[in-house]
Design an enzyme around this catalytic site. Structure first.
Site, short mmCIF file in Angstrom:
data_model
loop_
_atom_site.label_atom_id
_atom_site.label_comp_id
_atom_site.label_asym_id
_atom_site.label_seq_id
_atom_site.Cartn_x
_atom_site.Cartn_y
_atom_site.Cartn_z
CG ASP A 185 -1.85 -1.10 1.64
OD1 ASP A 185 -3.15 -0.97 1.86
OD2 ASP A 185 -1.26 -2.04 0.71
CG HIS A 187 -3.15 3.97 1.55
ND1 HIS A 187 -4.79 4.18 1.29
CD2 HIS A 187 -2.55 2.98 1.94
CE1 HIS A 187 -5.16 2.69 1.51
NE2 HIS A 187 -4.60 2.19 2.22
CG ASP A 214 -5.67 -0.09 -0.49
OD1 ASP A 214 -5.98 -0.56 0.77
OD2 ASP A 214 -6.29 -0.21 -1.66
CG ASP A 217 -8.64 6.73 -1.18
OD1 ASP A 217 -9.55 5.38 -1.51
OD2 ASP A 217 -9.62 7.79 -1.41
NE ARG A 218 -6.97 4.61 5.42
CZ ARG A 218 -7.39 5.39 6.26
NH1 ARG A 218 -7.45 6.51 6.68
NH2 ARG A 218 -8.66 4.93 6.86
CG ASN A 246 -9.45 -2.36 0.43
OD1 ASN A 246 -8.15 -1.94 -0.31
ND2 ASN A 246 -10.03 -1.99 1.41
CG HIS A 247 -8.51 2.35 0.35
ND1 HIS A 247 -9.17 3.56 0.12
CD2 HIS A 247 -7.70 1.16 0.13
CE1 HIS A 247 -9.38 3.92 1.91
NE2 HIS A 247 -8.86 1.95 2.02
CG HIS A 298 -5.05 -4.59 -1.86
ND1 HIS A 298 -3.71 -3.39 -1.54
CD2 HIS A 298 -6.08 -4.65 -1.46
CE1 HIS A 298 -4.41 -3.62 -0.43
NE2 HIS A 298 -5.33 -3.54 -0.03
NE ARG A 430 -9.68 -5.17 6.89
CZ ARG A 430 -8.35 -4.17 6.21
NH1 ARG A 430 -8.65 -2.70 6.50
NH2 ARG A 430 -6.95 -4.48 6.80
CG HIS A 457 -6.60 -5.18 2.93
ND1 HIS A 457 -7.68 -3.94 2.16
CD2 HIS A 457 -7.48 -6.03 3.74
CE1 HIS A 457 -8.54 -3.99 2.59
NE2 HIS A 457 -8.56 -5.26 3.20
CG ASP A 636 -22.40 19.79 -11.27
OD1 ASP A 636 -22.82 21.13 -11.78
OD2 ASP A 636 -21.82 19.55 -9.97
#
Lengths: 703, 164
Positions: A185, A187, A214, A217-218, A246-247, A298, A430, A457, A636
């Site tokens: 990951d 991230h 992954d 995100d974050r 999963n992200h 993952h 989870r 993960h 939008d």
């Protein structure tokens, strides 16, 4: 202690070295005291570190579970509201894929109409992309510059075209004595990716890489990481391999920051970029197999994992891994509403929890995403959480519609976690995928002739962790994931001998290694702030819980009662007594003044004068869900929604959390939140109001 | 359970509190959530409960618990023994002023600080010697930019509040 009078010559010599003018015996005693004191101090730091870790993980996983519950709620809405329902209209678009392939080609070429002005000083990429082009890209991002939207879209378009011709499972070989590097990951932590490239070299024909999902995100640089990885993929398609995580999922991105990042960096073209990314994510391969012996995926596996099935699926049908395939609509429900599924669900209800599943029926086929009640994580329940006391057995996959069967394989690959006990059970923490045990590892690896499973993960303090008799290796490449100093990152080097060699690192902004005390201190401060926020949003429940322990209204409860009450409300399974000194500033003879304590958990409220303050509490408690819903409604991607849409959002949220709030209260709220009174609400402005500041200690300590 | 050695002035609820403290500390290291911890973590757990055993004390303690050489210790064995230790204050901690005295003894010129070199000599060669890693960590944490350890300051900074 002490040496006694007959000192040996050696000791005399030692004393000379240190040049002491006191007898050696006393010096040694002094040294021992200091050593002992220091060791104890380090041990206590270690306990704090572990506690901090648990805090972060439990809050993180509770958030993910929350996310999935929210998603299940949308699924439910889609199936139970009539087409005319306005709520359904708000969210229906997230369930629609673009049916026409022609439309896809349009998207790939949408960059052509975008002009690049002369004032743009960043790289002007040419395609087909070369090594020069992608190195320029790395340099650009290293210097915190932006790539022009035209080139972003062009690069993404080329990537989408390439990904479509890749198989579901990448097959890689270590022939020609090549070592393969495997990263976990990232991230959005660009610093870590750059550190890996610095230590290990850039991807190339001689230096193949696998990136195990992954990427986004974050962290703050998810887009830059994607562009770099896609860039290398375009230049070295046979040597760079990407697995979906999963992200890599537009629904998850709405909540965890990637959508916000893209829209913030590309205000004009962000929407187009997101649309293209939505396609790209579902075209990412699902797994990589090295030398037919090592599986890299993952999340992990389940007892039903079958690589032949995975190789055959139409992976692009699963735009979001959270969403069951579209064929499983209402009319199919009758097939599955036979005795089996329903009875099992009811049994789960009575076995484990007091709170039952709400009366609305959620989609049953997706067993891993059923709205099972949240575990209350007391000690006993934690055991059950990990399946120690034998939770319900898994369903047989053959009972299910083939499309659903395929889909569940994918969810398991992207969301599952290993557990120490044998068996395979639903991953309640989870909310998706499963927990699988060492027996499942042996069976699945054996069945496929594999010897090692590499997955990611889960964040690990050292960046990696072996389990299941070293047959499963978790690799996590985002260092300082929770906070500066919280953990190291790592990557794996795998040669033809297929023995994994792990390399660890820690990205450090100050270019200096932190001492144990400093890294624990930083991380702890951050974790405690996060925890205080959680405590704050449960204020009224906490007060009610304390009052149950205080029938005489003295305003005080014992420490033990304080810990029990807090756990019963928050359900995070944390050692409250150990944390108590950090959370409660003062106690008198073993009692906590809880009213005072609640007051100390103060926050700055936004400038809202609202008559009904309980609505505020609901807002704080659900602000992540609220934000997710906002972003879905903002079709939008303009960053603002109308007052009417806001009202509808609120109503949606209230029906999800099963809370009654009057229309008047909502109107009141809506008017207050429209800060500039122009009839629309700026999402970012609104969410800013949720940054909690602990007044008692001054402004929030930011990184 | 340790009831037989219980002192008359300790109530059942105190014992309960002690049990909870011991359990909390234990469970921070119970990674598999099956009430066992790796024996190597026992030292950390004992220290974290406010005790101040010597290396010899620790070895004896562990020997008493780990009779089957599995490398792990179960809560059922640990709890009564540890509770007993806490009730009888078997490994009492040293007060700050004694600790300062220890430093002063070694600071022969009464400079108010010790040089890193002196610390290294003392800590790695005398008493219950530090390992290389422990030494490096201590210097990184406690020495200032001139490689001196001002012992009075560090003691104030790093003192923990006592659990009741």
């Amino acid at each position: 202690m002490g040496c006694g009078l007959g000192k040996s010559k050696q000791q005399m010599q030692k004393c000379d070295k240190v040049n002491l003018s006191v007898p050696a015996s006393i010096a040694i005693r002094a040294a021992v005291l200091i050593q002992r004191w220091y060791r104890r101090y380090v041990a206590r730091l270690e306990i704090r570190r572990r506690c901090t870790w648990n805090i972060f993980q439990s809050i993180e996983y509770a958030g993910q579970q929350d996310q999935i519950k929210l998603y299940n709620f949308f699924v439910f809405l889609m199936q139970h509201f009539t087409p005319a329902s306005s709520e359904r209209n708000l969210i229906s678009h997230i369930f629609h894929d673009d049916p026409r392939h022609g439309a896809q080609l349009e998207t790939f070429h949408c960059y052509e109409s975008i002009e690049v002005s002369n004032s743009y000083t960043g790289p002007r990429l040419t395609f087909p992309l070369t090594f020069c082009g992608v190195s320029k890209l790395v340099e650009t991002f290293k210097h915190r510059q932006k790539l022009h939207a035209r080139y972003v879209l062009q690069l993404l378009g080329e990537t989408a075209k390439l990904l479509r011709i890749l198989a579901n499972i990448n097959h890689v070989s270590t022939s020609y004595t090549k070592e393969i590097t495997i990263c976990g990951d990232l991230h959005g932590h660009l610093e870590d990716l750059l550190l890996i490239f610095y230590k290990n070299g850039l991807p190339s024909g001689e230096k193949p890489y696998v990136f195990n999902g992954d990427f986004v995100d974050r962290g703050k640089n998810s887009l830059e990481i994607l562009l770099i990885l896609f860039g290398f993929l375009l230049v070295y398609p046979h040597d760079v391999h990407l697995n979906r995580g999963n992200h890599e999922d537009h629904i998850v991105n709405l909540r965890y920051g990637f959508t916000k990042e893209v829209l913030g960096k590309y205000r004009v073209h962000g929407k187009k970029i997101l649309k293209l990314l939505k396609k790209i994510f579902c075209w990412l391969p699902l797994a990589t197999v090295i030398d037919h012996k090592v599986l890299v995926v993952h999340g992990g596996i389940s007892d039903a994992t079958d690589l032949d099935t995975i190789a055959r699926v139409d992976r692009h049908k699963y735009v979001s891994a959270l969403r069951p395939p579209s064929r499983t609509k209402i009319k199919n429900r009758s097939d599955v509403t036979a005795d089996g599924p329903v009875t099992r669900r009811r049994r789960v209800c009575s076995l484990t929890h007091d709170r039952c599943v709400p009366p609305q029926r959620y989609e049953l086929q997706c067993r891993s995403l059923q709205n099972l009640p949240t575990s209350s994580w007391t000690e006993e329940e934690e055991m059950r959480r990990r399946g120690v006391t034998g939770a319900e057995p898994r369903w047989s996959y053959s009972d299910l519609d083939p499309d659903v069967h395929d889909w569940k394989q994918i969810v398991d690959m992207l969301w599952s976690d290993p557990m120490p006990q044998n068996g395979c059970i639903h991953n309640e923490v989870r909310g998706g995928g499963c927990y699988w045990g060492p027996d499942v590892t042996e069976e699945v690896l054996g069945r496929h002739g594999l010897q090692l499973l590499i997955r990611s993960h889960e964040c690990k303090q050292d960046g990696y962790e072996f389990c299941h008799n070293r047959r499963v290796l978790t690799i996590f490449s985002a260092s300082n994931y929770y906070e500066v100093g919280s953990n190291r990152g790592a990557y794996i080097k795998l040669g033809p001998d297929l023995v994994p060699h792990v390399v660890q690192y820690q990205a450090s902004q100050t270019c200096r290694e932190l001492s144990l005390r400093q890294s624990v201190g930083w991380t702890e401060r951050s974790a405690l702030q996060a925890l205080r926020e959680q405590l704050f949003v449960h204020t009224s429940h906490l007060i009610a819980a304390f009052q149950e322990f205080d029938p005489n209204h003295t305003g005080m409860v014992s420490l033990r009662d304080w810990a029990s009450a807090t756990e019963s409300v928050l359900k995070l399974g944390l050692p409250w007594r150990v944390l108590r000194p950090q959370l409660v500033s003062s106690t008198c003879s073993g009692m906590v003044d809880y009213q005072q304590w609640i007051r100390e958990l103060t926050i700055t409220k936004p400038n809202l004068e609202i008559s009904d303050t309980s609505i505020l509490e609901t807002m704080y408690k659900n602000h992540s869900n609220l934000e997710t819903i906002f972003r879905i409604i903002d079709t939008d991607h303009s960053g603002s929604i109308s007052l009417e849409e806001f009202r509808q959002t609120w109503k949606l949220l209230c029906s999800h959390i099963q809370t009654e709030i009057s229309d008047d209260a909502i109107d009141d709220l809506a008017k207050c939140i429209d800060f500039n009174k122009d009839g629309s609400i700026d999402i970012n402005e609104f969410m800013e109001a949720f940054r909690l500041v602990d007044l008692s200690t001054g402004p929030k300590v930011t990184e | 359970m340790a009831e037989g050695i219980q002192r008359a002035d300790i109530s059942a609820s105190d014992v309960h509190s002690l049990h909870k403290r011991v359990k909390d500390a234990f469970q921070a290291f119970d990674y598999e959530m099956n009430n066992t911890v790796d024996v190597r973590e026992i030292t950390t757990i004992i220290y974290s409960l406010g005790c101040f055993p010597s290396q010899k004390d620790i070895h004896e303690f562990i020997a008493e618990l780990e009779e089957d050489h599995t490398g792990s210790v179960h809560l059922d064995k640990f709890l009564p023994v540890m509770t007993n230790v806490l009730m009888e204050h078997k490994f009492p901690s040293i007060p700050e002023d004694v600790l300062i005295q220890a430093f002063e003894v070694l600071d022969k010129d009464s400079k108010g600080y010790l040089d890193s070199e002196e610390m290294v000599e003392l800590m790695t060669k005398e008493g219950e010697s530090f390992t290389q890693d422990e030494m490096t960590e201590m210097l990184m944490a406690l020495a200032d930019h001139e490689r001196r350890i001002y012992y009075k300051d560090i003691i104030c900074q790093l003192t923990f509040d006592q659990e009741i």
